[in-house]
Scaffold this active site. Sequence first.
Site, PDB file in Angstrom:
ATOM      1  CG  ASP A  98      -2.218   0.708   1.010  1.00 57.89           C
ATOM      2  OD1 ASP A  98      -2.198   1.807   0.432  1.00 57.89           O
ATOM      3  OD2 ASP A  98      -3.266   0.169   1.414  1.00 57.89           O
ATOM      4  CD  GLU A 266      -8.517   5.493  -1.326  1.00 63.55           C
ATOM      5  OE1 GLU A 266      -9.459   5.318  -0.539  1.00 63.55           O
ATOM      6  OE2 GLU A 266      -7.396   5.916  -0.961  1.00 63.55           O
TER       7      GLU A 266
END
Length: 586
Positions: A98, A266
């Site tokens: 991430d 995202e």
Amino acid sequence: MPDSWWQEAVIYQIYPSSFKDSNRDGWGDIQGITSQLDYLQRLGVDILWCSPMYKSPQADMGYDISDYKAIDPIYGSNRDLDRLVAELKRRGMKLMMDLVVNHTSEEHAWFLESRASRSNPKRSWYIWKDPRRDQEDGRPQPPNNWSQILGEANSAWTYDEKTDQYYLSLFTPEQPDLNWENPDVRAAVHDVMRFWLDKGACGYRMDVINLISKDQRFPDAEPSLGPDRKYHPGGKYFINGPRMHEFLQEIKHEVLEKYGAVTVGEMPGVSDVDEIIKTVKRGTGELSMIFIFDVVDIDNVPGKVRMTLQDWSVKDLRRIVSKWQKAMIEKDGWNSVFCENHDNPRSVSRYTDDSDEYRTYGATLLALMQTTLNGTLYVYQGEELGMRNFPKSWDPLQDYKDIEAINFWKKSLDLYGDDPEELARQRKVLEKKARDHARTPMQWNAGPNAGFADEGVKPWMRVNDDYREVNAEKQLSDDSEGLSVWQFWQRGLANRKMHKDAFTYGDFEDVGAESEEVFAYVRTGKESGKWLVVLNFSGKEVRWELPKSMEVQGWMAGNYTKGKPDKSLKDSVALHPWEALLGRLV
């Protein structure tokens, strides 16, 4: 058909603090993840995406990073991560990290230098602005009226008394935004990305990556929350900002292309087809795919913040899914397929009926939908079990842990403490939308702490009350008349891979008249032929009319029986509440 290795992969998201505790401290950790790789391989997973495990003060559960190149001791060590990568490789699996680079922690060395003085060389690594001044007393005021994303009652700017300037902190004061206009910042981010790719990561989920470019005028936002509010969402001036594509192209050419890495961005707040295709178009796009949030935003009030509620219909869901399935096929982009993540409540509670009577049917209906849609499929931990939202009786001040939920409830108490009716409405939003629902410990078995942590250990967050009935051990060994949620997901993932030309890469057509209850579509593959998916998104018995031109050769799977459903092959089909069917067409 595929031109990249990651397109037909099944990606499983792990929220590390809640997955498996191996050292009795109540926090999930890397060794706990490694201990469950056989479980994930058996399910059908190809890639693990782990939410941030870097060194962090944990103001926002690891999304406030103080050292990008070190694993936080609560999760283990860099050596533990090396072993995880090795064990994944041994099983033919991969690790996705991430990447959180819109902001850092206020405790990151870069920011400590930046805030030391106005003349520090790293001052320009963050976004600092002079204050406005109160006209009456001269006190410092934020440079503009943007609201904080995780607490819209607060300013997105944080005052630093020592240097008499504000720094931009869109999410929380503990998360100062990096200044991507500075080429030294971008070079440092590229260096971090290379570090983990060199250690064996296969790519990145890129946190709020469409916020990295800000309108350098930093103008006031429109007063969208009403005249009585001091601060308002400023997304118009930092969502998909003026240099975003330039910055992402630079990442692509400087880092990603050299490693063949997979990326998923995202990118909240954007639904324009052409803008998204520009990001994910085959060959020219910057990223492999992005998370399109239209489905998980379906119950948000348009133009308002995430913690709002509105009614939605099956027609809305059909419109959203059909729009993106067709757009990516027609415009040569690529979809991500998901209904859950760490930032949203449980899908079975949100889109179906999570009661004891219908939870299994609702969860398996969503599984059949997701395993038959075009794109790369993401499964969130516990989704494969049909884990649901925790009970409404949980105390917001004791049992909720997420900073967004805490800020929301504090604001609600401040604003509506004397208005019981409105406070109850706000409580309903919290109960339905809080991110905490996705963050309860993984339910491995019916033992103490649901098997997440040993007996006698207090987990960092309360275990959902239903763990004795909803857990992995019970579902893996289920030999009842129907399939458990886990067994249904396992079969669905295997079927998706077997018929990937249809389900992952094939054509998509929504079929039948628009309905208040049923969403149906056809997937077509060059080798696998035509498949009909029929989903009854209602708690009612429904009769669905098959289009006159359509003939079902046979119903191959459903969520009410282990074997092939015994249903009509023409004219109309009787559907039970939350029933899902998969059929071959002639």
